[in-house]
Scaffold this motif. Structure first.
Motif, PDB file in Angstrom:
ATOM      1  N   VAL A  21       0.766  -1.123   0.053  1.00  0.00           N
ATOM      2  CA  VAL A  21       0.136  -0.004   0.040  1.00  0.00           C
ATOM      3  C   VAL A  21       0.881   1.275   0.039  1.00  0.00           C
ATOM      4  N   LEU A  22       2.102   1.153   0.986  1.00  0.00           N
ATOM      5  CA  LEU A  22       2.713   2.346   0.906  1.00  0.00           C
ATOM      6  C   LEU A  22       3.773   2.465  -0.222  1.00  0.00           C
ATOM      7  N   LEU A  23       4.440   1.491  -0.614  1.00  0.00           N
ATOM      8  CA  LEU A  23       5.659   1.628  -1.640  1.00  0.00           C
ATOM      9  C   LEU A  23       5.096   1.291  -3.072  1.00  0.00           C
ATOM     10  N   GLY A  24       3.772   0.881  -3.224  1.00  0.00           N
ATOM     11  CA  GLY A  24       3.392   0.467  -4.872  1.00  0.00           C
ATOM     12  C   GLY A  24       3.140   1.905  -5.171  1.00  0.00           C
ATOM     13  N   PRO A  25       1.960   2.415  -4.484  1.00  0.00           N
ATOM     14  CA  PRO A  25       1.631   3.921  -5.028  1.00  0.00           C
ATOM     15  C   PRO A  25       2.949   4.832  -5.160  1.00  0.00           C
ATOM     16  N   LEU A  26       3.765   5.023  -4.022  1.00  0.00           N
ATOM     17  CA  LEU A  26       4.772   5.758  -3.998  1.00  0.00           C
ATOM     18  C   LEU A  26       5.598   5.876  -5.161  1.00  0.00           C
ATOM     19  N   ALA A  27       5.991   4.350  -5.428  1.00  0.00           N
ATOM     20  CA  ALA A  27       6.876   4.232  -6.797  1.00  0.00           C
ATOM     21  C   ALA A  27       6.152   4.821  -8.025  1.00  0.00           C
ATOM     22  N   PHE A  28       4.943   4.816  -8.181  1.00  0.00           N
ATOM     23  CA  PHE A  28       4.649   5.226  -9.306  1.00  0.00           C
ATOM     24  C   PHE A  28       4.504   6.830  -9.145  1.00  0.00           C
ATOM     25  N   ILE A  29       3.990   7.569  -7.965  1.00  0.00           N
ATOM     26  CA  ILE A  29       4.104   8.978  -7.808  1.00  0.00           C
ATOM     27  C   ILE A  29       5.673   9.675  -8.066  1.00  0.00           C
ATOM     28  N   ILE A  30       6.599   8.868  -7.598  1.00  0.00           N
ATOM     29  CA  ILE A  30       8.162   9.374  -7.687  1.00  0.00           C
ATOM     30  C   ILE A  30       8.297   9.302  -9.549  1.00  0.00           C
ATOM     31  N   PHE A  31       7.755   8.315 -10.014  1.00  0.00           N
ATOM     32  CA  PHE A  31       7.983   8.149 -11.455  1.00  0.00           C
ATOM     33  C   PHE A  31       7.069   9.361 -12.350  1.00  0.00           C
ATOM     34  N   SER A  32       5.932   9.490 -11.655  1.00  0.00           N
ATOM     35  CA  SER A  32       5.235  10.620 -12.448  1.00  0.00           C
ATOM     36  C   SER A  32       5.721  11.918 -12.064  1.00  0.00           C
ATOM     37  N   TYR A  33       6.249  12.371 -11.016  1.00  0.00           N
ATOM     38  CA  TYR A  33       6.833  13.677 -10.747  1.00  0.00           C
ATOM     39  C   TYR A  33       8.107  13.694 -11.257  1.00  0.00           C
ATOM     40  N   VAL A  34       8.718  12.809 -11.285  1.00  0.00           N
ATOM     41  CA  VAL A  34      10.276  12.901 -12.144  1.00  0.00           C
ATOM     42  C   VAL A  34       9.925  13.142 -13.617  1.00  0.00           C
ATOM     43  N   SER A  35       8.865  12.535 -14.247  1.00  0.00           N
ATOM     44  CA  SER A  35       8.437  12.737 -15.660  1.00  0.00           C
ATOM     45  C   SER A  35       8.030  14.223 -15.683  1.00  0.00           C
ATOM     46  N   ILE A  36       7.172  14.916 -14.482  1.00  0.00           N
ATOM     47  CA  ILE A  36       6.636  16.063 -14.593  1.00  0.00           C
ATOM     48  C   ILE A  36       7.834  16.993 -14.661  1.00  0.00           C
ATOM     49  N   ILE A  37       8.767  16.949 -13.950  1.00  0.00           N
ATOM     50  CA  ILE A  37       9.808  17.922 -13.770  1.00  0.00           C
ATOM     51  C   ILE A  37      10.712  17.739 -15.082  1.00  0.00           C
ATOM     52  N   ILE A  38      10.734  16.745 -15.679  1.00  0.00           N
ATOM     53  CA  ILE A  38      11.427  16.764 -16.924  1.00  0.00           C
ATOM     54  C   ILE A  38      10.719  17.491 -17.890  1.00  0.00           C
ATOM     55  N   ALA A  39       9.510  17.288 -18.097  1.00  0.00           N
ATOM     56  CA  ALA A  39       8.591  17.963 -18.941  1.00  0.00           C
ATOM     57  C   ALA A  39       8.482  19.552 -18.507  1.00  0.00           C
ATOM     58  N   VAL A  40       8.699  19.862 -17.385  1.00  0.00           N
ATOM     59  CA  VAL A  40       8.440  21.336 -17.124  1.00  0.00           C
ATOM     60  C   VAL A  40       9.861  22.087 -17.521  1.00  0.00           C
ATOM     61  N   PHE A  41      11.110  21.439 -17.535  1.00  0.00           N
ATOM     62  CA  PHE A  41      12.066  21.889 -17.798  1.00  0.00           C
ATOM     63  C   PHE A  41      12.245  22.084 -19.351  1.00  0.00           C
ATOM     64  N   LYS A  42      11.458  21.232 -19.941  1.00  0.00           N
ATOM     65  CA  LYS A  42      11.627  21.213 -21.407  1.00  0.00           C
ATOM     66  C   LYS A  42      10.824  22.597 -21.971  1.00  0.00           C
ATOM     67  N   ILE A  43       9.794  23.228 -21.053  1.00  0.00           N
ATOM     68  CA  ILE A  43       9.369  24.647 -21.582  1.00  0.00           C
ATOM     69  C   ILE A  43      10.198  25.472 -21.468  1.00  0.00           C
ATOM     70  N   SER A  44      10.441  26.221 -22.746  1.00  0.00           N
ATOM     71  CA  SER A  44      11.505  27.203 -22.894  1.00  0.00           C
ATOM     72  C   SER A  44      11.118  28.703 -21.948  1.00  0.00           C
ATOM     73  N   ASN A  45       9.622  28.905 -21.968  1.00  0.00           N
ATOM     74  CA  ASN A  45       9.220  30.032 -21.287  1.00  0.00           C
ATOM     75  C   ASN A  45       9.361  29.955 -19.908  1.00  0.00           C
ATOM     76  N   ALA A  46       9.998  31.124 -18.995  1.00  0.00           N
ATOM     77  CA  ALA A  46       9.970  30.854 -17.556  1.00  0.00           C
ATOM     78  C   ALA A  46       8.729  30.870 -17.207  1.00  0.00           C
ATOM     79  N   GLN A  47       7.917  31.923 -17.433  1.00  0.00           N
ATOM     80  CA  GLN A  47       6.756  31.880 -16.920  1.00  0.00           C
ATOM     81  C   GLN A  47       5.742  30.667 -17.044  1.00  0.00           C
ATOM     82  N   GLY A  48       5.951  30.029 -18.158  1.00  0.00           N
ATOM     83  CA  GLY A  48       5.093  28.692 -18.701  1.00  0.00           C
ATOM     84  C   GLY A  48       5.808  27.798 -17.634  1.00  0.00           C
ATOM     85  N   LYS A  49       6.911  27.734 -17.266  1.00  0.00           N
ATOM     86  CA  LYS A  49       7.426  26.533 -16.397  1.00  0.00           C
ATOM     87  C   LYS A  49       7.006  26.957 -15.190  1.00  0.00           C
ATOM     88  N   TYR A  50       6.674  28.245 -14.422  1.00  0.00           N
ATOM     89  CA  TYR A  50       6.403  28.424 -13.054  1.00  0.00           C
ATOM     90  C   TYR A  50       4.636  28.148 -13.057  1.00  0.00           C
TER      91      TYR A  50
END
Length: 322
Positions: free
Chosen positions: A212-241
């Motif tokens: 229950v703890l580590l199963g969802p947490l593993a995907f949550i970590i994966f999803s937010y790493v993917s989100i952070i990577i996607a955010v850094f690909k945005i060229s506009n600083a305001q768009g990133k924020y």
């Protein structure tokens, strides 16, 4: 009164449990502690009920992300209601005992609601993952109907294995002591009181907790790493924020839920925690997130904050004109 039964005495069956509450609190401070806990519960209940009512009242907030917020607020309210009234009555009215089956009902609710919370945080992470990493398909994949269905599933799935854990615990013999060194009935505290072999029940509960703890947490970590990577690909600083600000409330809530729990499990495995320290940490991570989640919703979520400010301004103008 609490029962302490020595092994040399005739074994008797436990019919009620005695909650010790917070360690080291002198009886003269019981009323103050009880009033403080009552205030905490009223804030917790009021904040989460307000979140649910406000989202359902505001038509423009009836979106999948806020529907998930409402489910999380409902779990937080239910958890506080399942745990706090008894410990409040202990300190205010010296009502320190729970009947045998009432204790196991509370244990079921505590672990069931904790599991539902973990699943809803996973759903929240999936929602942000699709919204940021696949925004064009988000309106077709994530609808109010699909969000409602997956939230209902999150409430239903944990019932089966929670019932197995509870039935395993009830089947054990409790005849040595009825003193629970905690503020409420949880699996770990109750199974320590079993006078029979509780190894199988503890192992099953531990494996279930890790899933229950580590199963969802593993995907949550994966999803937010993917989100952070996607955010850094945005060229506009305001768009990133702007993009990152849409998921920062969820990230805060997830950290408040998972970090202290993971710390307690790691410490339990690596070092033997003192009972006093464990009780304080468990109470902190159990009550602090439900208490602050409504504040995070209202002040960190732009649409909710703007809708709330708009309502307050309308009310103020109406009062001035009246």
């Amino acid at each position: 009164m609490a029962e302490n039964i020595n092994s040399t005495q005739t074994l008797t069956t436990v019919t009620e449990f005695f909650l010790t509450g917070f360690p080291g609190v002198s009886p003269e401070f019981y009323p103050a502690v009880g009033l403080l806990l009552l205030l905490v519960y009223l804030i917790l209940a009021g904040g989460n009920l307000f979140t649910i009512a406000f989202v359902f009242y505001e038509k423009n907030l009836q979106k999948p992300a806020y529907l998930i917020f409402c489910n999380l607020a409902a779990v937080d309210f239910a958890f506080g209601t399942a745990t706090m009234p008894k410990i409040i009555s202990k300190y205010l009215f010296k009502d320190e005992t729970l009947s045998f089956y009432a204790c196991f009902i509370q244990m079921f609710l505590i672990h069931y609601l904790g599991t539902v919370t973990s699943f809803l945080l996973l759903v929240m992470a999936i929602d942000r993952f699709i919204a940021i990493c696949n925004p064009l398909r988000y309106p077709t994949i994530v609808t109010n109907q699909s969000a409602a269905v997956i939230c209902v599933i999150s409430w239903i799935i944990p019932i089966c294995w929670m019932m197995v854990i509870i039935l395993q615990s009830i089947a054990l013999s409790y005849c040595n002591s009825n003193i629970i060194q905690h503020c409420y009935c949880d699996h770990n505290s109750i199974n320590r009181l079993a006078c029979g072999d509780a190894g199988g029940a503890r192992m099953f509960a531990f494996i279930a907790a890790m899933i229950v703890l580590l199963g969802p947490l593993a995907f949550i970590i994966f999803s937010y790493v993917s989100i952070i990577i996607a955010v850094f690909k945005i060229s506009n600083a305001q768009g990133k924020y702007k993009t990152f600000s849409t998921c920062s409330p969820q990230l805060l809530i997830i950290c408040l839920y998972y970090l202290p729990r993971c710390a307690v499990y790691v410490l339990d495995v690596t070092v033997q925690m003192k009972i006093d320290a464990r009780i304080m940490i468990v109470i902190w991570y159990s009550l602090f997130p439900p208490l602050v989640n409504p504040i995070i919703f209202c002040f960190r979520t732009k649409e909710i904050r703007e809708a709330l400010i708009k309502k307050l301004r309308k009310r103020r103008i109406k009062n001035l004109s009246g």
